[in-house]
Design a protein around this motif. Structure first.
Motif, PDB file in Angstrom:
ATOM      1  N   TYR A  94     -11.465  -1.773 -19.171  1.00  0.00           N
ATOM      2  CA  TYR A  94     -12.297  -2.350 -17.792  1.00  0.00           C
ATOM      3  C   TYR A  94     -10.765  -2.605 -17.096  1.00  0.00           C
ATOM      4  O   TYR A  94     -10.522  -2.508 -15.495  1.00  0.00           O
ATOM      5  CB  TYR A  94     -13.033  -3.717 -17.912  1.00  0.00           C
ATOM      6  N   GLU A  95     -10.471  -3.859 -17.115  1.00  0.00           N
ATOM      7  CA  GLU A  95      -9.203  -4.216 -16.724  1.00  0.00           C
ATOM      8  C   GLU A  95      -8.108  -3.128 -16.918  1.00  0.00           C
ATOM      9  O   GLU A  95      -7.104  -3.308 -14.944  1.00  0.00           O
ATOM     10  CB  GLU A  95      -7.758  -6.129 -17.752  1.00  0.00           C
ATOM     11  N   ASN A  96      -7.281  -2.080 -16.910  1.00  0.00           N
ATOM     12  CA  ASN A  96      -7.077  -0.994 -17.237  1.00  0.00           C
ATOM     13  C   ASN A  96      -7.142  -0.687 -15.927  1.00  0.00           C
ATOM     14  O   ASN A  96      -6.497   0.209 -14.940  1.00  0.00           O
ATOM     15  CB  ASN A  96      -6.340  -0.663 -18.085  1.00  0.00           C
ATOM     16  N   MET A  97      -8.459   0.356 -16.150  1.00  0.00           N
ATOM     17  CA  MET A  97      -8.951   0.963 -14.998  1.00  0.00           C
ATOM     18  C   MET A  97      -8.940  -0.081 -13.818  1.00  0.00           C
ATOM     19  O   MET A  97      -9.044   0.583 -12.639  1.00  0.00           O
ATOM     20  CB  MET A  97     -10.408   0.817 -15.185  1.00  0.00           C
ATOM     21  N   ALA A  98      -9.445  -1.271 -13.522  1.00  0.00           N
ATOM     22  CA  ALA A  98      -8.892  -1.547 -12.272  1.00  0.00           C
ATOM     23  C   ALA A  98      -7.412  -2.314 -12.127  1.00  0.00           C
ATOM     24  O   ALA A  98      -7.274  -1.519 -11.371  1.00  0.00           O
ATOM     25  CB  ALA A  98      -9.376  -3.218 -12.586  1.00  0.00           C
ATOM     26  N   ALA A  99      -6.869  -2.301 -12.788  1.00  0.00           N
ATOM     27  CA  ALA A  99      -5.273  -1.786 -12.657  1.00  0.00           C
ATOM     28  C   ALA A  99      -5.381  -0.249 -11.792  1.00  0.00           C
ATOM     29  O   ALA A  99      -4.177  -0.434 -10.777  1.00  0.00           O
ATOM     30  CB  ALA A  99      -4.202  -2.048 -13.854  1.00  0.00           C
ATOM     31  N   VAL A 100      -5.481   0.414 -12.282  1.00  0.00           N
ATOM     32  CA  VAL A 100      -4.996   2.162 -11.256  1.00  0.00           C
ATOM     33  C   VAL A 100      -5.733   2.055 -10.354  1.00  0.00           C
ATOM     34  O   VAL A 100      -4.935   2.109  -9.397  1.00  0.00           O
ATOM     35  CB  VAL A 100      -5.814   3.202 -12.711  1.00  0.00           C
ATOM     36  N   ALA A 101      -7.178   1.671 -10.106  1.00  0.00           N
ATOM     37  CA  ALA A 101      -7.798   1.409  -9.182  1.00  0.00           C
ATOM     38  C   ALA A 101      -6.790   0.638  -7.879  1.00  0.00           C
ATOM     39  O   ALA A 101      -6.723   1.287  -6.685  1.00  0.00           O
ATOM     40  CB  ALA A 101      -8.973   1.175  -9.032  1.00  0.00           C
ATOM     41  N   ASP A 102      -6.551  -0.799  -8.671  1.00  0.00           N
ATOM     42  CA  ASP A 102      -6.439  -1.571  -6.893  1.00  0.00           C
ATOM     43  C   ASP A 102      -4.284  -0.967  -6.946  1.00  0.00           C
ATOM     44  O   ASP A 102      -4.509  -0.622  -5.865  1.00  0.00           O
ATOM     45  CB  ASP A 102      -5.716  -2.439  -7.905  1.00  0.00           C
ATOM     46  N   LEU A 103      -4.133   0.105  -7.633  1.00  0.00           N
ATOM     47  CA  LEU A 103      -2.693   0.264  -7.741  1.00  0.00           C
ATOM     48  C   LEU A 103      -3.243   1.330  -6.652  1.00  0.00           C
ATOM     49  O   LEU A 103      -2.452   1.447  -5.826  1.00  0.00           O
ATOM     50  CB  LEU A 103      -1.536   0.522  -8.449  1.00  0.00           C
ATOM     51  N   SER A 104      -3.336   2.433  -6.849  1.00  0.00           N
ATOM     52  CA  SER A 104      -4.128   3.853  -6.155  1.00  0.00           C
ATOM     53  C   SER A 104      -4.595   3.399  -5.150  1.00  0.00           C
ATOM     54  O   SER A 104      -4.488   4.056  -4.126  1.00  0.00           O
ATOM     55  CB  SER A 104      -4.940   4.983  -6.851  1.00  0.00           C
ATOM     56  N   PHE A 105      -5.333   2.227  -5.028  1.00  0.00           N
ATOM     57  CA  PHE A 105      -6.271   2.117  -3.466  1.00  0.00           C
ATOM     58  C   PHE A 105      -5.493   0.913  -2.975  1.00  0.00           C
ATOM     59  O   PHE A 105      -5.336   0.512  -1.253  1.00  0.00           O
ATOM     60  CB  PHE A 105      -7.268   2.100  -3.827  1.00  0.00           C
ATOM     61  N   ARG A 106      -5.147   0.448  -3.357  1.00  0.00           N
ATOM     62  CA  ARG A 106      -4.757  -1.169  -2.044  1.00  0.00           C
ATOM     63  C   ARG A 106      -2.955  -0.842  -2.320  1.00  0.00           C
ATOM     64  O   ARG A 106      -2.295  -1.727  -1.461  1.00  0.00           O
ATOM     65  CB  ARG A 106      -4.779  -2.338  -2.693  1.00  0.00           C
ATOM     66  N   ARG A 107      -2.323  -0.622  -3.048  1.00  0.00           N
ATOM     67  CA  ARG A 107      -0.454  -0.381  -2.975  1.00  0.00           C
ATOM     68  C   ARG A 107      -0.476   1.109  -2.436  1.00  0.00           C
ATOM     69  O   ARG A 107       1.045   1.053  -1.811  1.00  0.00           O
ATOM     70  CB  ARG A 107      -0.029  -1.165  -4.215  1.00  0.00           C
ATOM     71  N   LEU A 108      -0.435   2.005  -3.096  1.00  0.00           N
ATOM     72  CA  LEU A 108      -0.578   3.124  -2.344  1.00  0.00           C
ATOM     73  C   LEU A 108      -1.388   3.599  -1.390  1.00  0.00           C
ATOM     74  O   LEU A 108      -2.645   4.151  -1.021  1.00  0.00           O
ATOM     75  CB  LEU A 108      -0.944   4.312  -3.519  1.00  0.00           C
ATOM     76  N   GLU A 109      -0.368   4.773   0.124  1.00  0.00           N
ATOM     77  CA  GLU A 109      -1.333   5.124   0.961  1.00  0.00           C
ATOM     78  C   GLU A 109      -1.615   6.460   0.771  1.00  0.00           C
ATOM     79  O   GLU A 109      -2.857   6.296   1.511  1.00  0.00           O
ATOM     80  CB  GLU A 109      -0.636   5.060   2.326  1.00  0.00           C
ATOM     81  N   ASN A 110      -1.175   7.032  -0.127  1.00  0.00           N
ATOM     82  CA  ASN A 110      -1.558   8.460  -0.048  1.00  0.00           C
ATOM     83  C   ASN A 110      -3.068   8.596  -1.195  1.00  0.00           C
ATOM     84  O   ASN A 110      -2.868  10.082  -1.158  1.00  0.00           O
ATOM     85  CB  ASN A 110      -0.842   9.319   0.036  1.00  0.00           C
ATOM     86  N   VAL A 111      -2.987   8.086  -2.260  1.00  0.00           N
ATOM     87  CA  VAL A 111      -3.828   8.507  -2.788  1.00  0.00           C
ATOM     88  C   VAL A 111      -6.013   8.601  -2.375  1.00  0.00           C
ATOM     89  O   VAL A 111      -6.159   7.343  -1.949  1.00  0.00           O
ATOM     90  CB  VAL A 111      -4.040   7.438  -4.549  1.00  0.00           C
TER      91      VAL A 111
END
Length: 183
Positions: A94-111
């Motif tokens: 879950y922590e790793n899935m959340a890390a991917v989601a956090d990166l994708s939707f909070r720090r990357l603008e085009n995902v």
């Protein structure tokens, strides 16, 4: 008034103003979130994901579950996470899935969408088995859902998390995590 007194008075006034401002800032920080508080003018710097920076961006994640496969195509990020052994816990996943989601939707603008699969690899047979899949789409869930996933303490997902992230668990997931967590 003597010139020396004017200088002294202005210095004391300046020092008092600085102390007052520091005290107010300290009070603001303590009452509004401590070290997580950010000035209104601060902005999170977002990055645009490309095939050229894909490896660099994902290598910054430092996850306990390694990435087995990744693909970036037309605003869709596809990631397979590989569970190597039975010591891996569902909370780590879950922590790793959340890390991917956090990166994708909070720090990357085009995902716009993340297709994430959690795979178990059979070292003896060299086969991969699907444990869990998620289809996470921008704008279909509240941002606090990432933190909710990161801190989820049950092998069984809430209906909200299932709906928000389009989660699907296989029988192998249930056998490995749900049944063992129930005793």
């Amino acid at each position: 008034m003597k010139p020396g007194m004017i200088v002294t008075a202005s210095m004391l006034t300046t020092i008092a103003a600085v102390i007052l401002l520091v005290s107010l800032q300290s009070l603001h920080t303590r009452t509004w979130g401590g070290e997580k508080a950010e000035p209104v003018t601060a902005s999170h710097q977002t990055v645009e994901l490309t095939n050229d920076n894909l490896v660099d961006v994902l290598s910054a994640l430092h996850m306990s579950t390694p990435i087995a496969r990744v693909e970036w195509k037309q605003s869709i990020l596809t990631i397979d996470l590989k569970v190597k052994d039975t010591d891996t816990t569902y909370t780590e996943i879950y922590e790793n899935m959340a890390a991917v989601a956090d990166l994708s939707f909070r720090r990357l603008e085009n995902v716009e969408q993340v297709l994430l699969r959690v795979m178990a690899e059979d070292e003896w047979m060299h086969r991969r088995h699907l444990l869990l899949a998620a289809d996470i789409r921008r704008g279909e869930w509240p941002m606090y859902a990432i933190d909710m996933l990161r801190t989820w303490k049950s092998a069984v997902f809430s209906e909200e998390l299932k709906d928000w992230f389009h989660l699907m668990q296989t029988e192998l997931w249930k056998k490995q995590f749900e049944m063992t967590s129930q005793g």
